[in-house]
Design an enzyme around this catalytic site. Structure first.
Site, PDB file in Angstrom:
ATOM      1  N   LYS B  78       0.947  -1.255   0.244  1.00 18.04           N
ATOM      2  CA  LYS B  78       0.122   0.099  -0.113  1.00 18.04           C
ATOM      3  C   LYS B  78       1.042   0.872  -0.193  1.00 18.04           C
ATOM      4  O   LYS B  78       1.549   1.157   0.895  1.00 18.04           O
ATOM      5  CB  LYS B  78      -0.736  -0.182   1.529  1.00 18.04           C
ATOM      6  CG  LYS B  78      -1.694   0.674   1.146  1.00 18.04           C
ATOM      7  CD  LYS B  78      -3.228   1.055   2.575  1.00 18.04           C
ATOM      8  CE  LYS B  78      -3.419   2.029   3.168  1.00 18.04           C
ATOM      9  NZ  LYS B  78      -5.176   1.598   3.932  1.00 18.04           N
ATOM     10  N   SER B 153      -9.563   1.074   3.419  1.00 15.77           N
ATOM     11  CA  SER B 153      -8.459   2.159   3.045  1.00 15.77           C
ATOM     12  C   SER B 153      -7.758   0.824   1.805  1.00 15.77           C
ATOM     13  O   SER B 153      -7.653   1.597   0.559  1.00 15.77           O
ATOM     14  CB  SER B 153      -7.984   3.218   3.374  1.00 15.77           C
ATOM     15  OG  SER B 153      -6.600   2.348   4.194  1.00 15.77           O
ATOM     16  N   SER B 177      -9.830  -0.943   7.379  1.00 13.74           N
ATOM     17  CA  SER B 177      -9.112  -0.916   5.997  1.00 13.74           C
ATOM     18  C   SER B 177      -8.409  -2.322   5.332  1.00 13.74           C
ATOM     19  O   SER B 177      -8.011  -1.942   4.473  1.00 13.74           O
ATOM     20  CB  SER B 177      -7.997   0.672   5.660  1.00 13.74           C
ATOM     21  OG  SER B 177      -9.311   1.089   6.550  1.00 13.74           O
TER      22      SER B 177
END
Lengths: 102, 484
Positions: B78, B153, B177
């Site tokens: 990420k 996310s 997330s």
């Protein structure tokens, strides 16, 4: 900043934006104000709870003073750090003047 | 099956028995990314040339007799994890041009195990959001239906695994997330306990809640990677010195006598009937496998979202004060330092990030601190009591991950509060510091994946992973692939 009276139902958007160091456009401020007020209205659900006698829990695993040996290490290379500076003079980060000349 | 579509475990045995090379794995991923990522936007950056160089080195090391849990396996991260020499923009304009001067500890551990650090994945800006629509670099779409969101996310981390453009990825989980996008995209998403993995080098969002997580095609792949990156780190004082067990060897035990707690509250928070049905079917399946469902309660669940949306923005407003245009990232020049900061932050942050910084600043400002922040800390203690009481009666909780399957792009973006309410089933694990996992357990009537969430107390990863693994292996859900 001038006097500020706390209001638990509404976010004084300009006061808060100044504290947060964010410049807001007028339209943006109006929209954010509405959105934040509606979030606050929901969050106040917590007022239904009896929280008397509960210890505030700021961390999942309570920890005190985590210490380690004070041994010098070479963690970062200053040139790699300075390369990220948006404005630079030699080995310094350049910013606008903060203080008057005396 | 192409190499890109294989699990980490299969690729590892292929590499070990010489039936493929690391270079071939990278080329296969490259081909797949070129073919489908234009429709997904899961990758913010991918440097094929660098990956091939790393792969050649890994192949040479293997030829020289070296081994390593992840030797020659590409891992994508990420966009908020620092990888030395790569960008780290947190999907924000404010960090354009930033190059990481160091490796996050989790990244360094991946490298030590031989992994190839390849690719930076899309996310909601600074991990604030649940749909990866709040990325400054475009929406990440769901591989099962590109009209729908990937979740967030860590949307890019989940979409890439599900679309076979990544073998395994790292994400971060502050309120769900990792687990929610895994549920939306139909892959495994593990959020380990608070303190299990060092967060040094993970861009901080809400420090009392953030944890690095693993997204993978199978539970055993997540267990493998967790074993590599877990453990104490002097650079993160919140990482705990608990021993790191061999998570892989914890898998495969039977579930006889395992008590699975089922709390009605998790099914009464706007959970759609078809989601509740699939999760109930998974609980029935766990019973077939020897587990014993027991009824428990979680009376304060309905307050979890309020607590979270006080604490997370409050902590974020402090953490994000470092993005001021002075030392790194984008800068909007102005006549004095305060004007420079204000103009930089106005131009650099997106709407959702501004909302949360402003909300958090309000909560922490004089006159509001006791009314909101301290109250939320006390209510957090109440939710911890709920979790402790539940885990006194059961070994793991079984719940939905999210109230619905992936919604359409744009459908919920207009109403921040509605988006926040979608986090209710995942938030408790972050507030209490426990562990949780999302495992595929079915599909909606519209063909979108649905996840089962298992939750455990802190440092119960072996039990959590074993139950998830035994369940997964008794189903076919994890073998389904989207037709992209």
């Amino acid at each position: 900043m001038s006097e500020h009276t706390p209001d638990l139902d509404h976010v004084d958007i300009h006061y808060v934006a100044n504290l947060a160091r964010i410049e807001l456009g007028e339209e943006e401020a109006v929209r954010l104000q509405e959105e934040l007020d509606s979030t606050l209205a929901y969050i106040r659900k917590l007022n239904e709870l009896d929280l008397e006698g509960l210890e505030p829990m700021s961390h999942p695993h309570p920890q005190v003073n985590v210490l380690r040996e004070d041994v010098p290490t070479q963690e970062n290379d200053s040139e790699a750090l300075l390369q990220n500076a948006p404005s630079r003079v030699q080995d310094l980060v350049r910013v606008p003047q903060m203080m008057e000349d005396t | 099956m192409s190499l890109a579509a294989k699990t980490l475990a299969d690729l590892r045995s292929d590499l070990e028995n010489g039936s493929c090379t690391s270079v071939e794995i990278v080329r296969s991923l490259e081909q797949r990314i070129q073919a489908v990522d234009g429709r997904l936007n899961a990758y913010l950056e991918r440097d094929f040339e660098d990956a091939l160089t790393q792969a050649e080195q890994a192949d040479a090391r293997r030829a020289a007799g070296e081994t390593g849990a992840l030797l020659g396996i590409p891992v994508a991260v990420k966009d908020l994890l620092n990888v030395k020499g790569q960008s780290c923009r947190c999907a924000s304009r404010i960090l354009e041009g930033y190059i990481s001067p160091y490796d996050a500890t989790s990244v360094a551990k991946l490298r030590d195990a031989g992994a190839i650090l390849f690719g930076r994945l899309n996310m909601d800006e600074f991990a604030m959001g649940a749909s990866t629509e709040h990325s400054a670099y475009g929406v990440c779409r769901n591989p099962w239906n590109t009209d729908h969101v990937a979740g967030g996310s860590s949307g890019g981390s989940a979409a890439a695994v599900a679309a076979d453009t990544a073998v395994v990825t790292l994400g971060s989980d502050t309120g769900g997330s990792v687990r929610q996008p895994a549920s939306f995209c139909g892959c495994v998403g593990l959020k380990p306990s608070y303190g299990r993995i060092s967060r040094y080098g993970l861009t901080a969002f809400a420090s009392s809640l953030d944890q690095i997580g693993v997204l993978s095609k199978t539970v055993s792949d997540a267990a493998e990677v967790l074993g590599v990156i877990a453990g104490h780190d002097p650079m993160d004082t919140t990482s705990l010195p608990e021993p790191v067990p061999d998570y892989l060897s914890a898998l495969g035990g039977d579930l006889k006598g395992l008590k699975i707690g089922v709390a009605d509250e998790f099914f009464g928070v706007g959970v759609e009937p078809e989601v509740a049905q699939q999760v109930q079917a998974a609980i029935d399946q766990l019973r077939e496998l020897g587990a014993e469902p027991v009824k428990v309660s979680f009376p304060h669940l309905e307050y979890a979202v309020s607590v979270y949306y006080i604490l997370a923005p409050a902590e974020a407003s402090a953490n994000l004060s470092r993005f001021d245009g002075v030392r790194y990232g984008n800068r909007v020049e102005a006549e004095d330092p305060v004007a420079l900061m204000k103009a930089t932050r106005e131009a650099g942050f997106g709407d959702e990030v501004k909302r949360r910084i402003l909300l958090g600043t309000y909560m922490l400002s004089s006159g509001y601190y006791d009314a909101y922040y301290v109250k939320a800390l006390k209510a957090r203690a109440l939710i911890k009591k709920d979790a402790d009481a539940a885990f006194a009666q059961c070994d793991l909780l079984a719940t939905p991950v999210a109230p619905s399957a992936a919604y359409r792009v744009g459908e919920e973006a207009e109403d921040p509060l509605k988006l926040y309410l979608g986090d209710i089933c995942t938030i408790p694990a972050n507030l209490t510091g426990g562990c949780g996992i999302s495992v595929p357990c079915g599909f909606s009537s519209t063909g979108l994946p649905i996840g089962l969430q298992l939750l455990g107390p802190a440092f119960a990863e072996e039990r959590l992973l074993n139950a998830a693994h035994v369940y997964e292996q008794s189903t076919d859900w994890h073998n389904r692939k989207p037709s992209l």
